[in-house]
Design a protein around this motif. Structure first.
Motif, PDB file in Angstrom:
ATOM      1  N   VAL A 143       0.850  -1.190   0.000  1.00 55.88           N
ATOM      2  CA  VAL A 143       0.000   0.000   0.000  1.00 55.88           C
ATOM      3  C   VAL A 143       0.885   1.239   0.000  1.00 55.88           C
ATOM      4  N   LEU A 144       0.817   2.031  -1.061  1.00 55.33           N
ATOM      5  CA  LEU A 144       1.506   3.313  -1.111  1.00 55.33           C
ATOM      6  C   LEU A 144       0.589   4.390  -0.517  1.00 55.33           C
ATOM      7  N   GLY A 145       1.195   5.464  -0.013  1.00 53.32           N
ATOM      8  CA  GLY A 145       0.367   6.484   0.641  1.00 53.32           C
ATOM      9  C   GLY A 145      -0.454   5.888   1.753  1.00 53.32           C
ATOM     10  N   ALA A 146       0.179   5.016   2.554  1.00 47.49           N
ATOM     11  CA  ALA A 146      -0.559   4.147   3.474  1.00 47.49           C
ATOM     12  C   ALA A 146      -1.150   4.859   4.680  1.00 47.49           C
ATOM     13  N   ALA A 147      -0.867   6.135   4.883  1.00 50.36           N
ATOM     14  CA  ALA A 147      -1.459   6.860   6.010  1.00 50.36           C
ATOM     15  C   ALA A 147      -2.503   7.862   5.556  1.00 50.36           C
ATOM     16  N   GLY A 148      -2.793   7.893   4.245  1.00 52.74           N
ATOM     17  CA  GLY A 148      -3.773   8.829   3.721  1.00 52.74           C
ATOM     18  C   GLY A 148      -5.199   8.322   3.873  1.00 52.74           C
ATOM     19  N   GLY A 149      -6.149   9.090   3.331  1.00 52.49           N
ATOM     20  CA  GLY A 149      -7.558   8.766   3.496  1.00 52.49           C
ATOM     21  C   GLY A 149      -7.930   7.393   2.991  1.00 52.49           C
ATOM     22  N   VAL A 150      -7.469   7.028   1.768  1.00 49.75           N
ATOM     23  CA  VAL A 150      -7.775   5.700   1.252  1.00 49.75           C
ATOM     24  C   VAL A 150      -6.701   4.686   1.635  1.00 49.75           C
ATOM     25  N   GLY A 151      -5.451   5.120   1.710  1.00 46.35           N
ATOM     26  CA  GLY A 151      -4.370   4.189   1.996  1.00 46.35           C
ATOM     27  C   GLY A 151      -4.516   3.487   3.327  1.00 46.35           C
ATOM     28  N   LEU A 152      -4.937   4.221   4.341  1.00 46.45           N
ATOM     29  CA  LEU A 152      -5.076   3.633   5.669  1.00 46.45           C
ATOM     30  C   LEU A 152      -6.177   2.574   5.685  1.00 46.45           C
ATOM     31  N   HIS A 289     -10.230   6.339  10.941  1.00 47.39           N
ATOM     32  CA  HIS A 289      -9.236   7.216  11.573  1.00 47.39           C
ATOM     33  C   HIS A 289      -9.477   8.639  11.074  1.00 47.39           C
ATOM     34  N   VAL A 290      -9.965   9.498  11.945  1.00 48.34           N
ATOM     35  CA  VAL A 290     -10.184  10.913  11.635  1.00 48.34           C
ATOM     36  C   VAL A 290      -9.144  11.718  12.389  1.00 48.34           C
ATOM     37  N   SER A 291      -8.195  12.283  11.663  1.00 45.50           N
ATOM     38  CA  SER A 291      -7.119  13.021  12.336  1.00 45.50           C
ATOM     39  C   SER A 291      -7.538  14.437  12.712  1.00 45.50           C
ATOM     40  N   HIS A 292      -8.488  15.020  11.947  1.00 40.88           N
ATOM     41  CA  HIS A 292      -8.942  16.383  12.227  1.00 40.88           C
ATOM     42  C   HIS A 292     -10.443  16.474  11.989  1.00 40.88           C
ATOM     43  N   ALA A 299     -13.110  25.166   6.704  1.00 41.80           N
ATOM     44  CA  ALA A 299     -13.040  24.230   5.575  1.00 41.80           C
ATOM     45  C   ALA A 299     -11.775  24.444   4.758  1.00 41.80           C
ATOM     46  N   ALA A 300     -11.374  25.690   4.562  1.00 42.27           N
ATOM     47  CA  ALA A 300     -10.157  25.968   3.789  1.00 42.27           C
ATOM     48  C   ALA A 300      -8.931  25.377   4.484  1.00 42.27           C
ATOM     49  N   GLU A 301      -8.904  25.466   5.812  1.00 43.39           N
ATOM     50  CA  GLU A 301      -7.783  24.882   6.552  1.00 43.39           C
ATOM     51  C   GLU A 301      -7.776  23.363   6.416  1.00 43.39           C
ATOM     52  N   GLY A 302      -8.962  22.756   6.414  1.00 38.24           N
ATOM     53  CA  GLY A 302      -9.048  21.320   6.235  1.00 38.24           C
ATOM     54  C   GLY A 302      -8.508  20.882   4.889  1.00 38.24           C
ATOM     55  N   LEU A 303      -8.844  21.630   3.840  1.00 35.17           N
ATOM     56  CA  LEU A 303      -8.335  21.310   2.507  1.00 35.17           C
ATOM     57  C   LEU A 303      -6.827  21.512   2.432  1.00 35.17           C
ATOM     58  N   ASP A 304      -6.325  22.509   3.151  1.00 41.44           N
ATOM     59  CA  ASP A 304      -4.877  22.734   3.192  1.00 41.44           C
ATOM     60  C   ASP A 304      -4.152  21.559   3.853  1.00 41.44           C
ATOM     61  N   LEU A 305      -4.792  20.930   4.832  1.00 39.79           N
ATOM     62  CA  LEU A 305      -4.185  19.755   5.467  1.00 39.79           C
ATOM     63  C   LEU A 305      -3.996  18.633   4.448  1.00 39.79           C
ATOM     64  N   VAL A 316     -12.433  15.722   8.514  1.00 38.49           N
ATOM     65  CA  VAL A 316     -13.891  15.851   8.489  1.00 38.49           C
ATOM     66  C   VAL A 316     -14.281  17.267   8.899  1.00 38.49           C
ATOM     67  N   ILE A 317     -15.241  17.834   8.169  1.00 36.69           N
ATOM     68  CA  ILE A 317     -15.800  19.141   8.494  1.00 36.69           C
ATOM     69  C   ILE A 317     -17.173  18.928   9.142  1.00 36.69           C
TER      70      ILE A 317
END
Length: 319
Positions: A143-152, A289-292, A299-305, A316-317
């Motif tokens: 699994v690449l990108g294994a800590a991201g939204g789909v990777g995890l 796993h919801v980190s934020h 919402a803009a800060e969430g997208l920046d993450l 999640v917003i």
């Protein structure tokens, strides 16, 4: 109501005040409690996503909330029902009118934040590994990108399906999240050679790749004969070119997957998958796993993450 809205083509999204929507036939009005962010939201802002709506529109592909009313002559979830929705737009708002056919009733044990983080990430990984790759117990999953939204979620579901899971991510914190999700082996993409490390572990039977670019190339060269590679997305910004002669020599298979595309030609695939996933959740086998979790005003800060890759799992917003 407040909404994070793109008012016209080419405009940047901003927090706006809009009229509450009125559901038409086939729709229900939903009070939105949580909206999961996805990399696709960033592509939509640039007009580069394959299903970008025509502006004006409100961002937010998937959300969870409470049904408040049904449109005229509409059979659907009764007012008060807790639902998750994949709509493709409209989630970053306080309310929305959505097709009832896109709604899934969620169990009382499932929080709105979990539900908003659930459908795309878990659905993508499950359909990729079970329906497309036909992964078998005992196979090795990279699994690449294994800590991201789909990777995890791919790590978590791969382990549930009996695979030996190799998780590749950037940095110790992200690798720790992958380990907690069940990864058997960890590769730090910032300091280790992916190809060398995977080959030392015997090679990969299945590659799950939401990253693309150089990581795809390294994983491609670390595959066993008859391996299956699943491109999920291209977070690196680079769409890899696939050498067909290498596919031939090693008998490799590349399996494209666009989860949302199944709504247009095989919705039963998604329905069956979601039934399995919700059952696993109810049994305590899946733990989103919801980190934020941030308010709509951020919402803009969430997208920046997502843009800066500073999150793990989902952002999640909560309107």
């Amino acid at each position: 109501m407040k909404a994070y809205h793109i008012p016209e083509p080419g405009a940047e999204p901003r927090l706006c005040s809009l009229a509450d929507p009125i559901p038409v036939k086939g729709e229900a009005l939903v009070r939105i409690m949580a909206c999961g962010l996805n990399f696709a939201d960033l592509l939509m802002i640039k007009g580069k996503y394959q299903d970008t709506p025509q502006a004006p529109f409100t961002l937010g592909l998937e959300m969870a909330g409470v049904v408040e009313a049904l449109g005229p002559d509409t059979d659907g979830p009764a007012p008060g029902t807790r639902v998750a929705i994949y709509s493709g737009q409209g989630g970053l708002a306080e309310r929305g009118a959505f097709p009832v056919e896109r709604m899934v009733e969620i169990p009382d044990s499932m929080s709105f934040e979990d539900a908003a983080a659930f459908q795309i990430a878990y659905g993508t990984s499950h359909v990729a590994l079970e329906h497309r790759a036909r992964m078998k117990p005992g196979e090795t999953l990279l699994v690449l990108g294994a800590a991201g939204g789909v990777g995890l979620t791919a790590v978590e579901i791969g382990k549930l399906m009996g695979a030996k899971v190799i998780a590749c991510a950037r940095g110790a914190n992200k690798l720790e999240a992958a380990k907690a999700a069940g990864a058997d082996h960890l590769i730090d993409a910032t300091t280790q050679d992916i190809r060398q490390e995977v080959k030392a572990l015997g090679g990969a039977d299945v590659v799950y790749d939401p990253v693309g670019g150089e990581q795809w190339q390294a994983a491609f060269r670390a595959c066993k004969p008859e391996a299956r590679l699943i491109p999920i997305g291209f977070a690196s910004g680079e769409v890899p070119q696939i050498p067909a002669n290498h596919l031939l020599v090693k008998n490799l298979t590349v399996l494209g997957l666009y989860w949302g595309g199944y709504l247009k030609f095989r919705p039963d695939v998604l329905t069956s998958s979601m039934k399995t996933l919700l059952h696993w959740y109810a049994e305590g086998k899946l733990k989103p796993h919801v980190s934020h979790a941030l308010p709509l005003e951020q919402a803009a800060e969430g997208l920046d993450l997502l843009r800066s890759r500073k999150s793990t799992g989902k952002v999640v917003i909560t309107p």
